[in-house]
Design an enzyme around this catalytic site. Structure first.
Site, mmCIF file in Angstrom:
data_model
loop_
_atom_site.group_PDB
_atom_site.id
_atom_site.type_symbol
_atom_site.label_atom_id
_atom_site.label_comp_id
_atom_site.label_asym_id
_atom_site.label_seq_id
_atom_site.Cartn_x
_atom_site.Cartn_y
_atom_site.Cartn_z
ATOM 1 N N CYS A 101 0.838 -1.198 0.000
ATOM 2 C CA CYS A 101 0.000 0.000 0.000
ATOM 3 C C CYS A 101 0.879 1.257 0.000
ATOM 4 C CB CYS A 101 -0.908 -0.015 1.222
ATOM 5 S SG CYS A 101 -2.043 1.369 1.272
ATOM 6 N N CYS A 201 -4.339 -1.771 5.594
ATOM 7 C CA CYS A 201 -4.083 -0.387 5.242
ATOM 8 C C CYS A 201 -5.319 0.267 4.619
ATOM 9 C CB CYS A 201 -2.930 -0.420 4.244
ATOM 10 S SG CYS A 201 -2.574 1.084 3.450
#
Length: 396
Positions: A101, A201
């Site tokens: 991410c 995330c």
């Protein structure tokens, strides 16, 4: 002209204080909230719904008197993170979405949006620091551990490039977490006492099996217990024709078969389990709890061993292929045949361990001084020189 910084405001205390500090330092600050997810059916919604987070981010921006907007990155997030995760789990590997991410979303898609908005820098609330070395007029950026040992998040940024670091700033990297909370309270920010977010995330807490069941259907398979005295563990070779042969041996994957142990239970899908996992096996009546020592997605079998000291959990070396090898400090990358003594970790929050890197034609071996528990394919190994993270790779 003030320098313009775009802060990834997540609705948490760390990014809130990041924005506050930058404004105090005289930057022109803009807050952006990243919306990365639409499907609430797999999130444990009370814990971290993105709506509450975006409201908190908006209230912080209002309090600080900075412009704020939400950017929807859910399409890119699905393509680059979620699809990758499904693909890795399907192959029997365990991905790390947080590392990806940062590389693919925060410091790529998001950073490009920020630069299009005229930003000089992108700032995040990560507990890490950035250093700059200047040699012959050329700048080289360092990714340094955060000063708060309990919160250091340099590991999550282990895949960043020099280009990404050039545009990044980490305002809270010098602070301890209690100091960050105290600053937020003093500035009267709504997030001062907000709990740290858990889980994926920007998605929040996810029930992983349910999340994976969207693509990977449940399928019953066997749980096999491998005894401690299994022949592969007791066969300790010590005569090798070369160091590379020894490293191949130390990092080898043991291929278990169903006849190597006894059937102790069933499960609903090998791809829902990962090495070192203890929860979710639902096998009782053992002297010590069972731990997953390997999974085979082809035969849909889980191999387990009793107790966290089971020899099937431990290895001294691992391998990273050239395709999955990354140097944050490109100037330090090794050539074939070279070695480097480092400190390394194979998961977030693990204490750094002494290790030696051995570069070979096909990739890189990481040989640890002490055996490591649950070295897991698909996870990231990161290596440091003192407190500087210089490179990383996907464990193969």
């Amino acid at each position: 002209m003030k320098k313009r910084v775009i802060v990834g405001l997540s609705g948490g205390v760390d990014s809130s204080v990041t924005a506050y500090l930058l404004k105090e330092q005289g930057y022109e600050v803009i807050g952006l909230f990243m919306k990365n997810w639409h499907d609430d059916s797999v999130t444990i919604s009370d814990d971290c719904p993105w709506l509450d987070d975006s409201n908190d981010a908006m209230l912080v921006a209002e309090k600080l008197g900075i412009p704020f907007q939400t950017v929807d990155l859910s399409t890119q997030y699905k393509e680059r993170i979620v699809d990758y995760m499904f693909n890795e789990y399907e192959k029997g590997r365990t991905p790390n979405p947080d590392v990806l991410c940062n590389r693919e979303i925060k410091f790529d898609v998001f950073m490009k949006i920020a630069l299009d908005l005229g930003a000089d820098y992108v700032a995040t609330g990560h507990y890490c620091r950035k250093g700059t070395l200047i040699e012959n007029g050329k700048e080289t950026y360092q990714l340094l551990a955060g000063k708060d040992n309990n919160k250091d998040q340099s590991y999550f940024l282990c895949q960043l490039s020099q280009e990404q670091l050039a545009k990044a700033i980490f305002p809270i990297g010098e602070l301890q977490k209690p100091e960050v909370r105290a600053i937020a309270a003093e500035a009267d920010l709504i997030t001062a006492d907000k709990k740290d977010s858990q889980g994926l995330c920007f998605i929040g807490k996810v029930r992983l099996p349910e999340f994976l069941q969207q693509k990977l259907k449940p399928k019953q398979g066997q749980i096999i217990e491998i005894p401690e005295l299994f022949s592969e563990y007791t066969d300790t070779r010590n005569n090798f024709s070369s160091k590379v042969e020894e490293l191949e041996y130390l990092s080898r994957k043991i291929n278990y078969s169903e006849t190597d142990g006894e059937i102790v239970g069933t499960h609903q899908g090998a791809h829902y389990f990962t090495k070192g996992q203890r929860k979710g096996l639902s096998v009782g009546g053992k002297v010590e709890p069972l731990f997953v020592i390997d999974t085979d997605v082809d035969t849909n079998t889980i191999y387990t061993g009793q107790g966290k000291k089971h020899p099937g959990l431990y290895k001294r070396a691992l391998f990273v292929t050239n395709e999955e090898l990354h140097w944050v400090r490109e100037d330090l990358q090794l050539l074939s045949g070279e070695t480097l003594e480092v400190l390394a970790r194979i998961r977030y929050r693990q204490a750094l361990e002494k290790a030696t890197l051995h570069k070979v034609d096909a990739g890189l071996y990481v040989e640890f001084e002490n055996k490591q528990s649950a070295i897991t394919e698909g996870q990231f190994v990161a290596w440091y020189l003192e407190d500087e993270l210089v490179g990383s790779g996907v464990i193969s």
